[in-house]
Design a protein around this motif. Structure first.
Motif, PDB file in Angstrom:
ATOM      1  N   GLU A 161      41.596  13.095  79.418  1.00 15.94           N
ATOM      2  CA  GLU A 161      40.316  12.508  79.023  1.00 15.94           C
ATOM      3  C   GLU A 161      39.425  13.539  78.334  1.00 15.94           C
ATOM      4  N   GLY A 162      39.510  14.788  78.789  1.00 14.09           N
ATOM      5  CA  GLY A 162      38.724  15.836  78.144  1.00 14.09           C
ATOM      6  C   GLY A 162      39.060  15.967  76.664  1.00 14.09           C
ATOM      7  N   MET A 163      40.337  16.021  76.359  1.00 15.63           N
ATOM      8  CA  MET A 163      40.739  16.122  74.952  1.00 15.63           C
ATOM      9  C   MET A 163      40.608  14.777  74.247  1.00 15.63           C
ATOM     10  N   GLY A 164      40.749  13.685  74.993  1.00 17.51           N
ATOM     11  CA  GLY A 164      40.612  12.361  74.397  1.00 17.51           C
ATOM     12  C   GLY A 164      39.210  12.080  73.889  1.00 17.51           C
ATOM     13  N   ARG A 165      38.214  12.714  74.494  1.00 18.47           N
ATOM     14  CA  ARG A 165      36.836  12.527  74.033  1.00 18.47           C
ATOM     15  C   ARG A 165      36.642  13.025  72.596  1.00 18.47           C
ATOM     16  N   LEU A 166      37.498  13.909  72.144  1.00 17.09           N
ATOM     17  CA  LEU A 166      37.402  14.388  70.766  1.00 17.09           C
ATOM     18  C   LEU A 166      37.735  13.266  69.784  1.00 17.09           C
ATOM     19  N   ALA A 167      38.545  12.314  70.221  1.00 22.85           N
ATOM     20  CA  ALA A 167      38.833  11.152  69.373  1.00 22.85           C
ATOM     21  C   ALA A 167      37.558  10.366  69.114  1.00 22.85           C
ATOM     22  N   CYS A 168      36.687  10.309  70.125  1.00 20.77           N
ATOM     23  CA  CYS A 168      35.414   9.590  69.968  1.00 20.77           C
ATOM     24  C   CYS A 168      34.504  10.299  68.976  1.00 20.77           C
ATOM     25  N   VAL A 169      34.584  11.633  68.921  1.00 20.46           N
ATOM     26  CA  VAL A 169      33.800  12.380  67.935  1.00 20.46           C
ATOM     27  C   VAL A 169      34.270  12.015  66.534  1.00 20.46           C
ATOM     28  N   SER A 170      35.565  11.905  66.348  1.00 21.57           N
ATOM     29  CA  SER A 170      36.124  11.575  65.042  1.00 21.57           C
ATOM     30  C   SER A 170      35.712  10.171  64.598  1.00 21.57           C
ATOM     31  N   PHE A 171      35.776   9.205  65.502  1.00 23.17           N
ATOM     32  CA  PHE A 171      35.471   7.817  65.149  1.00 23.17           C
ATOM     33  C   PHE A 171      33.973   7.518  65.200  1.00 23.17           C
ATOM     34  N   GLY A 172      33.215   8.399  65.857  1.00 19.46           N
ATOM     35  CA  GLY A 172      31.781   8.169  65.967  1.00 19.46           C
ATOM     36  C   GLY A 172      31.424   7.142  67.007  1.00 19.46           C
ATOM     37  N   CYS A 173      32.229   7.028  68.061  1.00 22.49           N
ATOM     38  CA  CYS A 173      31.941   6.076  69.128  1.00 22.49           C
ATOM     39  C   CYS A 173      31.590   6.831  70.410  1.00 22.49           C
ATOM     40  N   CYS A 174      31.201   6.084  71.449  1.00 21.35           N
ATOM     41  CA  CYS A 174      30.833   6.696  72.735  1.00 21.35           C
ATOM     42  C   CYS A 174      29.790   7.786  72.545  1.00 21.35           C
ATOM     43  N   TYR A 175      28.845   7.541  71.654  1.00 20.10           N
ATOM     44  CA  TYR A 175      27.903   8.575  71.236  1.00 20.10           C
ATOM     45  C   TYR A 175      26.684   8.648  72.151  1.00 20.10           C
ATOM     46  N   GLY A 176      26.004   9.791  72.068  1.00 16.74           N
ATOM     47  CA  GLY A 176      24.841  10.031  72.904  1.00 16.74           C
ATOM     48  C   GLY A 176      23.560   9.497  72.292  1.00 16.74           C
ATOM     49  N   LYS A 177      22.479   9.699  73.012  1.00 18.64           N
ATOM     50  CA  LYS A 177      21.163   9.248  72.553  1.00 18.64           C
ATOM     51  C   LYS A 177      20.655  10.127  71.409  1.00 18.64           C
ATOM     52  N   GLN A 178      19.731   9.589  70.658  1.00 20.01           N
ATOM     53  CA  GLN A 178      19.071  10.367  69.620  1.00 20.01           C
ATOM     54  C   GLN A 178      18.162  11.395  70.290  1.00 20.01           C
ATOM     55  N   VAL A 179      18.217  12.624  69.824  1.00 16.40           N
ATOM     56  CA  VAL A 179      17.509  13.721  70.474  1.00 16.40           C
ATOM     57  C   VAL A 179      16.014  13.454  70.572  1.00 16.40           C
ATOM     58  N   LYS A 180      15.431  12.850  69.558  1.00 13.84           N
ATOM     59  CA  LYS A 180      13.977  12.645  69.534  1.00 13.84           C
ATOM     60  C   LYS A 180      13.491  11.664  70.603  1.00 13.84           C
TER      61      LYS A 180
END
Length: 353
Positions: A161-180
């Protein structure tokens, strides 16, 4: 054992280097698609089927997790046939539930949820282990210890799962909140440590219109936490501290799953508390119950293991065929994009004739 320290530390450093590279590169537009395969032709252009880095990374992460699980399970001398017999039904059930439960929660067809897969795997693992021990151990060797199995599964999940989360970075999913949108200490931290996504076809762009914005890098944080915890718990397991490894790895998985969702911005169903967080709370209670029960019966496995000896046993036809089939299945299942398309035109390079 010094060899265990070297191998586990080396694995952590190697995977950490991949995570750091991914942090700087995978949010870019060019790292979403790995191939576009022509499907049928309309007029002068071909309509293509897109295959993504999401699938490539997910398949590789799954292969990593399964390999670590296989390595840990052969240490006590369990047969490869029994290991695969336990692994495959749990893995396939988890894959199915990842799509079915996510579709029910998010009301969309083409979605996957690791949280749903994890919860399903955790629930059915006692049944599968009991069945394999009852019907296969008389023919293929000693019965599988359930706690050792759960610990190995938890440790391997942290890596996968740790390495699988990098797939989400590539696809732009499972993303965090906007910093502001953050306040106080969190704003100060993530105004420096943030991530930006580019590309109209990234999910964060078409689902939340956050392309180019400062985003909490929750996928990268999860990757580091899981890889570090997985390395620590792997060493504890090899050192014979099975219960400590089980408790730390399992609680890390579910507690971080519970907390991390408060920093996520993608749709997780209605309400302030998501279904996946409820799954996590239930799982935490189950982990504590299992640990308490095992302590009552004085569970003990003080045997030390050497990971190097297990690595030498990977040259096993059963394992090789399984890992190849699993990688291909995961790549096609998760890598074939349903939400994007492509138009392809071919031409002759006259200067190269």
């Amino acid at each position: 054992m010094i060899s265990n320290i070297i191998i586990v530390s080396g694995l952590f450093v190697f995977l950490s280097a991949i995570i750091i590279w991914s942090f700087y590169n995978l949010p870019k537009e060019k790292y979403q698609f790995i191939a576009a395969v022509p499907s049928f032709k309309t007029h002068e252009k071909w309509v293509g089927v897109n295959y993504t880095f999401y699938g490539l990374i997910s398949a590789s992460a799954a292969a990593l997790g399964v390999t670590i699980f296989y390595l840990l399970m052969i240490l006590p001398g369990y047969s490869s046939i029994m290991i695969i017999a336990v692994l495959l039904p749990i893995f396939m059930s988890a894959i199915a539930s990842a799509k079915i439960l996510a579709s029910l929660v998010e009301k969309k067809k083409n979605v996957l949820s690791v949280g749903a897969a994890l919860f399903t795997a955790f629930l059915i693992s006692p049944i599968v282990t009991f069945a394999v021990n009852k019907y296969m151990s008389p023919f293929y060797g000693k019965s599988i210890d359930f706690i050792f199995f759960l610990t190995s599964a938890s440790v391997s999940f942290l890596f996968g799962e740790g390495m699988g989360r990098l797939a989400c970075v590539s696809f732009g999913c499972c993303y965090g909140k906007q910093v502001k949108t953050l306040k106080g200490v969190l704003y100060k931290i993530f105004s420096v440590f943030f991530i930006r996504f580019t590309g109209d076809t990234k999910k964060i762009s078409y689902a939340s219109n956050l392309q180019g914005k400062k985003i909490v890098p929750i996928q990268i944080i999860t990757a580091f936490i899981y890889i570090f915890s997985g390395s620590l718990c792997m060493y504890l397991l090899l050192d014979g501290r099975v219960m400590a490894s089980f408790l730390i790895s399992s609680l890390c998985i579910f507690v971080w799953r519970l907390l991390s969702e408060f920093l996520r911005c993608d749709y997780r169903g209605g309400g302030k508390i998501s279904v996946y967080q409820i799954f996590s709370v239930i799982s935490i209670f189950l982990v504590i119950l299992i640990s308490f029960t095992c302590n009552i019966f004085s569970y003990n496995d003080s045997q030390n293991y050497e990971i190097y000896s297990a690595i030498l046993k990977l040259w096993d036809p059963a394992y090789i065929l399984m890992i190849q089939g699993l990688w291909i299945f995961c790549f096609i299942y998760t890598g074939k994009s349903q939400v994007t398309g492509s138009k392809i035109r071919f031409h002759i390079n006259e200067n190269e004739i």
